[in-house]
Scaffold this active site. Structure first.
Site, mmCIF file in Angstrom:
data_model
loop_
_atom_site.group_PDB
_atom_site.id
_atom_site.type_symbol
_atom_site.label_atom_id
_atom_site.label_comp_id
_atom_site.label_asym_id
_atom_site.label_seq_id
_atom_site.Cartn_x
_atom_site.Cartn_y
_atom_site.Cartn_z
ATOM 1 N N SER A 133 12.526 20.031 31.873
ATOM 2 C CA SER A 133 12.492 19.157 33.005
ATOM 3 C C SER A 133 11.742 18.286 33.193
ATOM 4 C CB SER A 133 12.441 20.239 34.300
ATOM 5 O OG SER A 133 13.112 21.253 34.156
ATOM 6 N N HIS A 173 7.470 17.833 36.828
ATOM 7 C CA HIS A 173 8.401 16.794 37.019
ATOM 8 C C HIS A 173 7.766 15.475 37.368
ATOM 9 C CE1 HIS A 173 11.641 19.920 38.289
ATOM 10 N NE2 HIS A 173 11.142 19.989 37.233
#
Length: 300
Positions: free
Chosen positions: A199, A245
């Site tokens: 991610s 992220h």
């Protein structure tokens, strides 16, 4: 008087192919004028050329590149498919090799002694969580098929790996060793909590996409929606490392800016200076290393 014999020099030599001297060749290359046998003949715009002249011509032709210096390829996203293949292979190994996940995930407390975790964690996913890896691989495919041709395979992989490292570094920045009271309460915080998943690297591709679209003057409205939704999910769904992220997004945007806004030449038709791009990417890597070392030095 009798007829004099012809001089040996007057005897016409049979032309032979330079690459295959045992073959008679009456067809000559239009470029070098040497004889060329059928095996060495290559059709050209006018007449026939030999393989040597064709190869020489290919070396002197400038390779077509994109506006960011990426080499124009056959369209297959080889680098993207390779990254996806590696993630899938590691995911399968996680199911069959006991303890593999704990050895490759990023754990802030172990990062100083085992620095490979800063990047290996981006190729592993939650064991048995098909949704986790499926979403990441789908996003990687969508972003990769667009960004890889623009950047070129090598720099696309560099942006991906830098984003993965950047995600781990920011995850580290938000982590600190727990206090004795926290340990007594069983709260070890992020310092001993492992993180896995592509991610962070994928968010880096999101950030790179925004920068490149802006540089090209194209709309990126849809990507803002995607990033916004994922940002909210990072705080709503437990277990999502929003810190990774954030770090991946910022790093990917910085890496894309180093490519999109540097290395431009005076002539608008000349490809950008890719050496400047690589210098910028190496500089970003050094910054990440220094930040990580500073964090470990601060926590002692």
């Amino acid at each position: 008087m009798g007829e004099q014999p012809a001089s040996p020099d007057a005897v016409e030599q049979v032309p032979v192919c330079p690459r295959h001297p045992d073959r008679e060749s009456y067809v000559r290359c239009q470029r070098c004028r040497r004889p060329t046998c059928p095996e060495c003949q290559r059709p050209a715009a006018v007449g026939i050329q030999c393989v040597d002249c064709v190869a020489e011509g290919a070396r002197t032709v400038r390779q077509v590149r994109t506006v960011f210096g990426g080499a124009v390829t056959d369209g297959r996203p080889v680098a993207t498919m390779t990254l996806i293949g590696l993630c899938l292979a590691v995911f399968v190994l996680q199911q069959v090799v006991p303890g593999l996940t704990s050895r490759v995930m990023f754990v802030p407390a172990l990062g100083a002694e085992e620095p490979w975790r800063f990047i290996t964690s981006a190729f592993a996913h939650s064991p048995g969580n098909l949704l986790h890896i499926a979403f990441n691989m789908y996003a990687l495919w969508i972003m990769g098929t667009y960004l890889e041709p623009l950047l070129g395979r090598a720099r696309f992989v560099a942006v991906y790996l830098l984003s993965a490292i950047g995600g781990s570094v920011v995850y580290l920045l938000f982590a600190s060793p727990p206090s004795p009271a926290d340990v007594a309460a069983g709260d070890l915080g992020l310092w001993y909590t492992g993180a896995v998943g592509a991610s962070g690297a994928v968010f880096g591709l999101f950030g790179a996409f925004l920068v490149l679209q802006r540089r090209l003057g194209r709309s990126a409205a849809g990507m803002y929606v995607v990033i916004g939704i994922n940002a909210v999910l990072g705080f709503v769904i437990p277990g999502i490392a929003w810190q990774a992220h954030l770090g991946g997004f910022l790093t990917g945007a910085a890496a894309a800016a180093a490519i999109a806004y540097t290395g431009r030449r005076r002539s608008p038709l000349a490809p950008p200076n890719r050496s400047v791009h690589w210098a910028g990417l190496v500089g970003i890597l050094l910054v990440l290393v220094v930040v990580a070392l500073a964090k470990y030095a601060a926590v002692g």
